[in-house]
Motif scaffolding. Sequence first.
Motif, mmCIF file in Angstrom:
data_model
loop_
_atom_site.group_PDB
_atom_site.id
_atom_site.type_symbol
_atom_site.label_atom_id
_atom_site.label_comp_id
_atom_site.label_asym_id
_atom_site.label_seq_id
_atom_site.Cartn_x
_atom_site.Cartn_y
_atom_site.Cartn_z
ATOM 1 N N VAL A 147 0.385 -1.566 0.193
ATOM 2 C CA VAL A 147 0.122 0.343 0.093
ATOM 3 C C VAL A 147 0.781 1.210 0.209
ATOM 4 O O VAL A 147 0.395 2.733 -0.774
ATOM 5 N N SER A 148 2.280 1.221 0.768
ATOM 6 C CA SER A 148 3.009 2.586 0.415
ATOM 7 C C SER A 148 3.774 2.508 -1.156
ATOM 8 O O SER A 148 4.264 3.511 -0.724
ATOM 9 N N GLY A 149 3.177 1.578 -2.084
ATOM 10 C CA GLY A 149 3.291 2.100 -3.322
ATOM 11 C C GLY A 149 2.697 2.428 -4.083
ATOM 12 O O GLY A 149 2.733 3.130 -5.293
ATOM 13 N N VAL A 150 1.520 3.048 -3.203
ATOM 14 C CA VAL A 150 0.048 3.465 -4.425
ATOM 15 C C VAL A 150 -0.157 5.115 -3.547
ATOM 16 O O VAL A 150 -0.839 5.606 -3.708
ATOM 17 N N ARG A 151 -0.325 4.737 -2.551
ATOM 18 C CA ARG A 151 0.285 5.975 -1.664
ATOM 19 C C ARG A 151 1.427 7.282 -0.636
ATOM 20 O O ARG A 151 2.585 6.540 -0.631
ATOM 21 N N GLY A 152 1.502 7.791 -0.419
ATOM 22 C CA GLY A 152 2.793 8.403 0.429
ATOM 23 C C GLY A 152 2.328 8.365 2.264
ATOM 24 O O GLY A 152 1.821 7.525 2.621
ATOM 25 N N GLY A 190 -1.765 -4.042 3.165
ATOM 26 C CA GLY A 190 -1.637 -3.126 3.795
ATOM 27 C C GLY A 190 -0.479 -3.651 4.497
ATOM 28 O O GLY A 190 0.217 -4.610 4.964
ATOM 29 N N PRO A 191 -0.790 -4.044 6.114
ATOM 30 C CA PRO A 191 -0.399 -3.905 7.328
ATOM 31 C C PRO A 191 -0.565 -5.440 7.509
ATOM 32 O O PRO A 191 -1.368 -6.276 7.232
ATOM 33 N N ILE A 192 -0.174 -6.714 7.691
ATOM 34 C CA ILE A 192 0.199 -7.792 7.408
ATOM 35 C C ILE A 192 0.900 -8.291 8.410
ATOM 36 O O ILE A 192 1.745 -7.645 8.470
ATOM 37 N N SER A 214 -7.210 2.818 10.855
ATOM 38 C CA SER A 214 -7.715 3.562 9.324
ATOM 39 C C SER A 214 -8.585 2.552 8.293
ATOM 40 O O SER A 214 -8.397 2.804 7.628
ATOM 41 N N THR A 215 -8.782 1.242 8.654
ATOM 42 C CA THR A 215 -8.044 0.275 7.463
ATOM 43 C C THR A 215 -9.528 0.146 8.003
ATOM 44 O O THR A 215 -9.947 -0.270 9.183
ATOM 45 N N PRO A 216 -10.791 0.066 6.482
ATOM 46 C CA PRO A 216 -11.847 -0.624 6.840
ATOM 47 C C PRO A 216 -11.760 -1.580 7.325
ATOM 48 O O PRO A 216 -12.986 -1.751 8.062
ATOM 49 N N LEU A 217 -11.607 -2.897 7.787
ATOM 50 C CA LEU A 217 -11.855 -3.585 8.297
ATOM 51 C C LEU A 217 -11.730 -3.959 10.031
ATOM 52 O O LEU A 217 -11.229 -4.939 9.819
ATOM 53 N N ARG A 218 -10.558 -2.672 9.649
ATOM 54 C CA ARG A 218 -9.794 -2.882 11.350
ATOM 55 C C ARG A 218 -9.223 -3.608 11.601
ATOM 56 O O ARG A 218 -9.356 -4.667 12.819
ATOM 57 N N ASP A 249 -5.355 -4.733 1.536
ATOM 58 C CA ASP A 249 -4.740 -4.466 2.416
ATOM 59 C C ASP A 249 -6.200 -3.816 3.261
ATOM 60 O O ASP A 249 -6.702 -2.803 3.880
ATOM 61 N N GLY A 250 -7.838 -4.546 3.040
ATOM 62 C CA GLY A 250 -8.461 -4.440 4.255
ATOM 63 C C GLY A 250 -9.111 -3.004 3.792
ATOM 64 O O GLY A 250 -9.971 -2.210 4.759
ATOM 65 N N GLY A 251 -8.840 -2.573 2.671
ATOM 66 C CA GLY A 251 -8.956 -0.974 1.777
ATOM 67 C C GLY A 251 -8.830 -0.228 2.487
ATOM 68 O O GLY A 251 -9.172 0.890 1.879
ATOM 69 N N LEU A 252 -7.786 -0.122 2.544
ATOM 70 C CA LEU A 252 -7.030 0.921 3.259
ATOM 71 C C LEU A 252 -6.972 1.731 2.256
ATOM 72 O O LEU A 252 -6.503 3.501 2.452
ATOM 73 N N SER A 253 -6.211 1.717 1.444
ATOM 74 C CA SER A 253 -6.404 1.915 -0.212
ATOM 75 C C SER A 253 -7.639 3.250 -0.806
ATOM 76 O O SER A 253 -7.264 3.331 -1.911
#
Length: 254
Positions: A147-152, A190-192, A214-218, A249-253
């Motif tokens: 997810v760090s490759g698609v956002r800052g 995302g966080p794994i 902040s991940t929708p799936l929490r 990523d559980g919806g993070l992006s």
Amino acid sequence: MNPAIGLLQRKVVLVMGGSSGIGADAARVFALHGASVMLVARSEGPLRSIVRELAESGHEAAFAIGDVAVAADVARVVGATVERFGRLDGALNNAALTQAGRLDELSEDDFDRIMTVNVKGTWLCLREELRVMRAAGSGSIVNVSSVSGVRGGSGLGAYNATKHAVIGLTRSAAHDNGPIGIRVNAVAPGPIETPMLAKTRIAIPGGVEARIASTPLRRAGTGAEVGEAAAWLLSDRASHVSGVVLPVDGGLSA
């Protein structure tokens, strides 16, 4: 899962960075889906243990020692895969480092090290895998971005840069090799829950928890969940999918 109906039945899949975390968990998933797997990393002990585990469960697996940042190592382990199993149908390029700290805090050595492993290492893997697959006229590769490759984000500037670069390599390889039937995609976890995430928790106190919150799936994901996404991309079920970056990523992006 019954291997007879697995996504990767009768396929040979190479897993770079297969000794722990996402790589090890993905290798287990691939084996459950019917693949013969070759695991590669720098440490023999963990690789031997995972291969023994898979063999005891009735799966075909082997390992080779190598460093993704060393061209000769990458060429050797790709060659060893073909020698052991007779071909190479798929690959997961997963080996990577993380590096915490603001960009102005990083040393030149630290910056060079993470670029060498995450970017040059991915390119070296692609180069050797594609040489084999181009000769065969088919194949599928999945690169592990983030997810760090698609956002800052704060505190992981060098890591973010490398994961953006992995996406660039993926898309270029998809264009270069699509005409002969080779597909190249990326997953963006995302966080794994992995040893790398544990190190990030220490390096950036509260940072991981803030992302999970902040991940929708929490919740953080698992390596097996990333492995399932990669298994689909590697499989014939994704036969018209190439050049994509699939968030896991559980919806993070979102």
